[in-house]
Write a protein that holds these residues in place. Sequence first.
Motif, PDB file in Angstrom:
ATOM      1  N   ILE A   1       0.830  -1.202   0.000  1.00 16.46           N
ATOM      2  CA  ILE A   1       0.000   0.000   0.000  1.00 16.46           C
ATOM      3  C   ILE A   1       0.866   1.254   0.000  1.00 16.46           C
ATOM      4  N   GLU A   2       1.992   1.228   0.723  1.00 18.99           N
ATOM      5  CA  GLU A   2       2.889   2.375   0.730  1.00 18.99           C
ATOM      6  C   GLU A   2       3.498   2.600  -0.652  1.00 18.99           C
ATOM      7  N   LEU A   3       3.826   1.519  -1.346  1.00 22.24           N
ATOM      8  CA  LEU A   3       4.353   1.653  -2.698  1.00 22.24           C
ATOM      9  C   LEU A   3       3.305   2.242  -3.639  1.00 22.24           C
ATOM     10  N   GLU A   4       2.051   1.914  -3.411  1.00 19.49           N
ATOM     11  CA  GLU A   4       0.980   2.496  -4.217  1.00 19.49           C
ATOM     12  C   GLU A   4       0.860   3.993  -3.930  1.00 19.49           C
ATOM     13  N   TYR A   5       1.037   4.397  -2.680  1.00 18.78           N
ATOM     14  CA  TYR A   5       1.061   5.834  -2.369  1.00 18.78           C
ATOM     15  C   TYR A   5       2.207   6.509  -3.109  1.00 18.78           C
ATOM     16  N   CYS A   6       3.372   5.860  -3.136  1.00 18.73           N
ATOM     17  CA  CYS A   6       4.515   6.420  -3.871  1.00 18.73           C
ATOM     18  C   CYS A   6       4.146   6.625  -5.338  1.00 18.73           C
ATOM     19  N   ARG A   7       3.505   5.623  -5.912  1.00 16.13           N
ATOM     20  CA  ARG A   7       3.109   5.715  -7.318  1.00 16.13           C
ATOM     21  C   ARG A   7       2.100   6.849  -7.523  1.00 16.13           C
ATOM     22  N   ASN A   8       1.081   6.917  -6.675  1.00 18.65           N
ATOM     23  CA  ASN A   8       0.049   7.946  -6.823  1.00 18.65           C
ATOM     24  C   ASN A   8       0.598   9.350  -6.659  1.00 18.65           C
ATOM     25  N   LEU A   9       1.593   9.517  -5.780  1.00 16.15           N
ATOM     26  CA  LEU A   9       2.166  10.838  -5.536  1.00 16.15           C
ATOM     27  C   LEU A   9       3.338  11.153  -6.465  1.00 16.15           C
ATOM     28  N   GLY A  10       3.735  10.190  -7.295  1.00 18.44           N
ATOM     29  CA  GLY A  10       4.835  10.422  -8.227  1.00 18.44           C
ATOM     30  C   GLY A  10       6.195  10.503  -7.558  1.00 18.44           C
ATOM     31  N   VAL A  11       6.367   9.781  -6.458  1.00 17.09           N
ATOM     32  CA  VAL A  11       7.632   9.795  -5.726  1.00 17.09           C
ATOM     33  C   VAL A  11       8.610   8.823  -6.392  1.00 17.09           C
ATOM     34  N   THR A  12       9.813   9.287  -6.653  1.00 13.06           N
ATOM     35  CA  THR A  12      10.858   8.425  -7.193  1.00 13.06           C
ATOM     36  C   THR A  12      11.147   7.332  -6.170  1.00 13.06           C
ATOM     37  N   THR A  13      11.061   6.070  -6.611  1.00 13.86           N
ATOM     38  CA  THR A  13      11.157   4.949  -5.671  1.00 13.86           C
ATOM     39  C   THR A  13      12.061   3.851  -6.220  1.00 13.86           C
ATOM     40  N   ALA A  14      13.104   3.530  -5.457  1.00 13.82           N
ATOM     41  CA  ALA A  14      13.979   2.404  -5.779  1.00 13.82           C
ATOM     42  C   ALA A  14      13.571   1.242  -4.880  1.00 13.82           C
ATOM     43  N   ILE A  15      13.351   0.085  -5.493  1.00 15.05           N
ATOM     44  CA  ILE A  15      12.915  -1.088  -4.744  1.00 15.05           C
ATOM     45  C   ILE A  15      14.049  -2.109  -4.739  1.00 15.05           C
ATOM     46  N   LEU A  16      14.487  -2.478  -3.555  1.00 15.25           N
ATOM     47  CA  LEU A  16      15.576  -3.446  -3.400  1.00 15.25           C
ATOM     48  C   LEU A  16      14.993  -4.829  -3.146  1.00 15.25           C
ATOM     49  N   HIS A  17      15.677  -5.834  -3.704  1.00 17.22           N
ATOM     50  CA  HIS A  17      15.207  -7.202  -3.518  1.00 17.22           C
ATOM     51  C   HIS A  17      16.383  -8.161  -3.458  1.00 17.22           C
ATOM     52  N   ASP A  18      16.412  -8.968  -2.424  1.00 14.55           N
ATOM     53  CA  ASP A  18      17.437 -10.007  -2.268  1.00 14.55           C
ATOM     54  C   ASP A  18      17.128 -11.128  -3.249  1.00 14.55           C
ATOM     55  N   LYS A  19      18.073 -11.394  -4.160  1.00 10.52           N
ATOM     56  CA  LYS A  19      17.797 -12.388  -5.207  1.00 10.52           C
ATOM     57  C   LYS A  19      17.689 -13.821  -4.689  1.00 10.52           C
ATOM     58  N   THR A  20      18.097 -14.062  -3.444  1.00 16.27           N
ATOM     59  CA  THR A  20      17.979 -15.413  -2.890  1.00 16.27           C
ATOM     60  C   THR A  20      16.620 -15.662  -2.264  1.00 16.27           C
ATOM     61  N   LEU A  21      15.775 -14.626  -2.192  1.00 15.28           N
ATOM     62  CA  LEU A  21      14.458 -14.756  -1.573  1.00 15.28           C
ATOM     63  C   LEU A  21      13.361 -14.475  -2.593  1.00 15.28           C
ATOM     64  N   PRO A  22      12.184 -15.062  -2.385  1.00 13.03           N
ATOM     65  CA  PRO A  22      11.064 -14.724  -3.276  1.00 13.03           C
ATOM     66  C   PRO A  22      10.589 -13.302  -2.984  1.00 13.03           C
ATOM     67  N   ARG A  23       9.924 -12.710  -3.953  1.00 13.77           N
ATOM     68  CA  ARG A  23       9.346 -11.384  -3.724  1.00 13.77           C
ATOM     69  C   ARG A  23       8.351 -11.463  -2.578  1.00 13.77           C
ATOM     70  N   SER A  24       8.135 -10.325  -1.924  1.00 12.58           N
ATOM     71  CA  SER A  24       7.220 -10.308  -0.784  1.00 12.58           C
ATOM     72  C   SER A  24       5.781 -10.550  -1.217  1.00 12.58           C
ATOM     73  N   SER A  25       5.476 -10.190  -2.460  1.00 12.18           N
ATOM     74  CA  SER A  25       4.121 -10.353  -2.969  1.00 12.18           C
ATOM     75  C   SER A  25       4.171 -10.370  -4.491  1.00 12.18           C
ATOM     76  N   TRP A  26       3.291 -11.110  -5.119  1.00 13.34           N
ATOM     77  CA  TRP A  26       3.254 -11.085  -6.577  1.00 13.34           C
ATOM     78  C   TRP A  26       2.758  -9.731  -7.066  1.00 13.34           C
ATOM     79  N   MET A  27       2.183  -8.918  -6.173  1.00 19.06           N
ATOM     80  CA  MET A  27       1.711  -7.583  -6.523  1.00 19.06           C
ATOM     81  C   MET A  27       2.863  -6.650  -6.890  1.00 19.06           C
TER      82      MET A  27
END
Length: 129
Positions: free
Chosen positions: A30-56
């Motif tokens: 939901i916070e990432l959706e707020y970032c998108r709606n407000l046009g905030v530049t957002t870098a998303i980090l992800h550990d490649k050894t783990l699955p994504r937190s959500s398919w969303m």
Amino acid sequence: HFTPRQRICWFLANSNFVIAEDSVPSGEVIELEYCRNLGVTTAILHDKTLPRSSWMTLDIDIHGSDFKCFTYSKKSVEKIVQKAIIWAKTKNDEKIRYFKERERAWNIGNRVFNKPRVKRLLDELRKEL
């Protein structure tokens, strides 16, 4: 007192960019959706050894230029975080230049904001930022 939604919107409105970690489910979708709606530049980090937190969040960076995903390993995390910060700062600077050019093109300063009272308020806001 503020609601959580009001707090995150205030935080995002006062941030140049956001660095989010998306390797563990934590309810940040939901916070990432707020970032998108407000046009905030957002870098998303992800550990490649783990699955994504959500398919969303699998396609979050293909819907606009304000989001970019960065995958890291335990050995490369510092380097990737630095890369994400550089990307976010550069992206934010591009947005600032874009809007400054549009402001000049529309000649807003002379038509609307040149009235003494409005100009004084804008000067006060700039000092606070």
